[in-house]
Design a protein around this motif. Structure first.
Motif, mmCIF file in Angstrom:
data_model
loop_
_atom_site.group_PDB
_atom_site.id
_atom_site.type_symbol
_atom_site.label_atom_id
_atom_site.label_comp_id
_atom_site.label_asym_id
_atom_site.label_seq_id
_atom_site.Cartn_x
_atom_site.Cartn_y
_atom_site.Cartn_z
ATOM 1 N N SER B 140 -3.462 -2.547 -9.472
ATOM 2 C CA SER B 140 -4.159 -1.423 -10.110
ATOM 3 C C SER B 140 -4.301 -0.251 -9.148
ATOM 4 O O SER B 140 -4.525 0.881 -9.563
ATOM 5 C CB SER B 140 -5.510 -1.849 -10.685
ATOM 6 O OG SER B 140 -6.298 -2.432 -9.712
ATOM 7 N N ARG B 143 -0.789 1.601 -9.437
ATOM 8 C CA ARG B 143 -0.408 1.962 -10.807
ATOM 9 C C ARG B 143 -0.448 3.458 -11.128
ATOM 10 O O ARG B 143 0.505 3.980 -11.710
ATOM 11 C CB ARG B 143 -1.334 1.196 -11.754
ATOM 12 C CG ARG B 143 -0.816 1.123 -13.136
ATOM 13 C CD ARG B 143 -1.794 0.329 -13.958
ATOM 14 N NE ARG B 143 -1.573 0.636 -15.338
ATOM 15 C CZ ARG B 143 -1.661 -0.244 -16.313
ATOM 16 N NH1 ARG B 143 -1.997 -1.466 -16.040
ATOM 17 N NH2 ARG B 143 -1.437 0.116 -17.539
ATOM 18 N N PRO B 144 -1.514 4.197 -10.738
ATOM 19 C CA PRO B 144 -1.506 5.630 -11.079
ATOM 20 C C PRO B 144 -0.413 6.406 -10.359
ATOM 21 O O PRO B 144 -0.098 7.524 -10.747
ATOM 22 C CB PRO B 144 -2.881 6.118 -10.616
ATOM 23 C CG PRO B 144 -3.659 4.935 -10.224
ATOM 24 C CD PRO B 144 -2.741 3.794 -10.057
ATOM 25 N N TRP B 145 0.169 5.822 -9.308
ATOM 26 C CA TRP B 145 1.132 6.561 -8.489
ATOM 27 C C TRP B 145 2.566 6.192 -8.800
ATOM 28 O O TRP B 145 3.474 6.574 -8.075
ATOM 29 C CB TRP B 145 0.825 6.337 -7.005
ATOM 30 C CG TRP B 145 -0.552 6.738 -6.657
ATOM 31 C CD1 TRP B 145 -1.644 5.918 -6.565
ATOM 32 C CD2 TRP B 145 -1.038 8.062 -6.403
ATOM 33 N NE1 TRP B 145 -2.763 6.654 -6.252
ATOM 34 C CE2 TRP B 145 -2.414 7.966 -6.146
ATOM 35 C CE3 TRP B 145 -0.421 9.317 -6.356
ATOM 36 C CZ2 TRP B 145 -3.195 9.086 -5.860
ATOM 37 C CZ3 TRP B 145 -1.199 10.422 -6.069
ATOM 38 C CH2 TRP B 145 -2.564 10.296 -5.821
ATOM 39 N N VAL B 146 2.791 5.429 -9.847
ATOM 40 C CA VAL B 146 4.153 5.106 -10.267
ATOM 41 C C VAL B 146 4.632 6.185 -11.221
ATOM 42 O O VAL B 146 4.040 6.393 -12.270
ATOM 43 C CB VAL B 146 4.199 3.721 -10.948
ATOM 44 C CG1 VAL B 146 5.558 3.476 -11.583
ATOM 45 C CG2 VAL B 146 3.896 2.633 -9.939
#
Ligand SMILES: [Zn+2]
Ligand SMILES: [Zn+2]
Lengths: 210, 202
Positions: B140, B143-146
């Protein structure tokens, strides 16, 4: 509508939930960790407002060089040409790729600008604990979280062009100093959105907000 | 500190609700702030996740090894993979940008897929609960940086930009990134909470 129908808020009834695994705990001591997944438990993100301000101010300062300095430098037989974010958009417009001009305009210009303004609005409202349009502000926060990543578009475009256009004598493309500040603005605004706690929107003093 | 069963707390406004009984495909949103609270999943959907993640890893390797596009001007041609593009940016002295592209388009997607596979592997939670928790949190975090879907749009923009001055041939890498975007969207439709629904050991 009577106040009894409104759902209570976890902090008011002594509950805290784990942001990661969703477990709900009662009587958790301060600085406890979730015994299911090991994440730190906190009723609100620590120092949310101060940290968001720090990221946001840094992003605002870098926003200026990001738009003024060239993000891409093309060297060819006809000499050297520097492109800023805006001149890249204008190039698409005058060559007739209107849909691409619109996409790049939204992703590289509109989204970063609106993100800075939206975060500023969310921060100021949270700091003054105003009850003004809380639901809309919650929506705005979700929007900022969802669209922020798309501003990386120009960074990827410059990377690919710099990788492809390396034809010694004919043409070479390199990234310019503007790309550095532009990338930093994207990362900093994403960090700002992540450190902002949307629950602060609803921490306005009334026992059970609508 | 006690675990409270049967309750759900909204991530975005801290409201407490009774955990709704959701059928597969149904979703509950918070009446107060409008955020997603919970969604119903079926065992069939969960069973599909592991093969989809495996396929994602295979496509990831193909996408990274194949040239994305080939460009030709006046008989001189040049092809690039994402790796080569990142490297050439690094050689130009743009370390921060090449690092950002490397992380968001190569390292983090790989981490995410690998972590997801470990979490989905049968019985992994009971065998190594500590490692399971650590990997779930790592997932987690990245995740925001994919940003594979942003990269895909970036490839298309770059292709159109070059098509004015050169002959452009889309390579295998372009299609692979398209497939990877779709697979990642399927795999990521569930949140980290979903890994934790079974086998509560509190
Ligand atoms: Zn937890
Ligand atoms: Zn809510």
């Amino acid at each position: 509508m009577s106040t009894t129908e409104r759902p209570p808020r976890a902090r008011d009834i002594g509950l805290v939930h784990c942001h990661h695994c969703g477990a709900v705990w009662s009587a958790a001591p301060p600085h406890a960790r979730c015994s299911r997944c090991g994440c730190k438990l906190h009723a609100r993100k620590p120092d949310s407002i101060a940290r968001t301000w720090a990221y946001l101010l840094a992003a605002c300062i870098l926003y200026i060089p990001a738009n003024l300095l060239p993000v891409m430098v093309t060297r060819g037989l006809l000499g050297e040409q520097s492109d800023t974010i805006m001149s890249g958009i204008v190039y698409f417009w005058v060559t007739g790729s209107w849909s691409l001009a619109a996409i790049v305009f939204i992703a590289s210009f509109l989204v970063p600008l609106l993100k800075l303004v939206a975060l500023l609005l969310l921060l100021v409202c949270a700091q003054f604990k105003t009850r003004w349009r809380r639901r809309q502000r919650a929506c705005l926060y979700r929007l900022v979280e969802a669209v922020g990543r798309w501003s990386m578009l120009d960074i990827f475009v410059v990377t690919l062009l710099a990788g492809l256009v390396q034809l010694q004598s004919l043409a070479t493309i390199t990234a310019g100093p503007g790309a550095l500040s532009f990338g930093a603005v994207v990362v900093l605004t994403m960090l700002a959105a992540q450190s902002f706690d949307p629950r602060l929107i609803w921490d306005t003093g009334d026992p059970t907000p609508p | 500190m006690h675990l409270v069963h049967g309750l759900i707390v909204c991530d975005e406004c801290d409201s407490v609700y009774r955990k709704p009984d959701l059928r597969p495909g149904e979703a509950a949103t918070c009446p107060r702030c409008g955020a997603r609270l919970d969604r119903g999943t079926s065992s069939a959907r969960r069973a599909r996740q592991l093969p989809l993640t495996l396929a994602g890893l295979v496509v990831f390797v193909i996408a990274n090894l194949s040239p994305i596009v080939t460009m030709e001007i006046q008989g001189v041609s040049n092809a690039t993979t994402l790796w080569q593009a990142v490297l050439s940016l690094y050689r130009q002295g743009m370390l921060p940008i090449s690092a950002a592209v490397f992380c968001t388009a190569i390292l983090f997607p790989l981490t995410l897929l690998a972590a997801h596979m470990v979490l989905l592997w049968p019985n992994s939670q009971n065998r190594h609960p500590r490692v399971f928790a650590l990997i779930s949190r790592l997932m987690s975090m990245v995740r925001p940086w994919v940003m594979v879907e942003v990269l895909l749009l970036g490839i298309l923009v770059a292709v159109v930009k070059l098509s004015h001055m050169a002959e452009i041939d889309p390579g295998v890498g372009l299609w692979a990134y398209g497939a990877l975007t779709v697979l990642l969207a399927c795999v990521l439709s569930s949140g980290p909470q979903e890994h934790w629904t079974d086998g509560i050991q509190a």
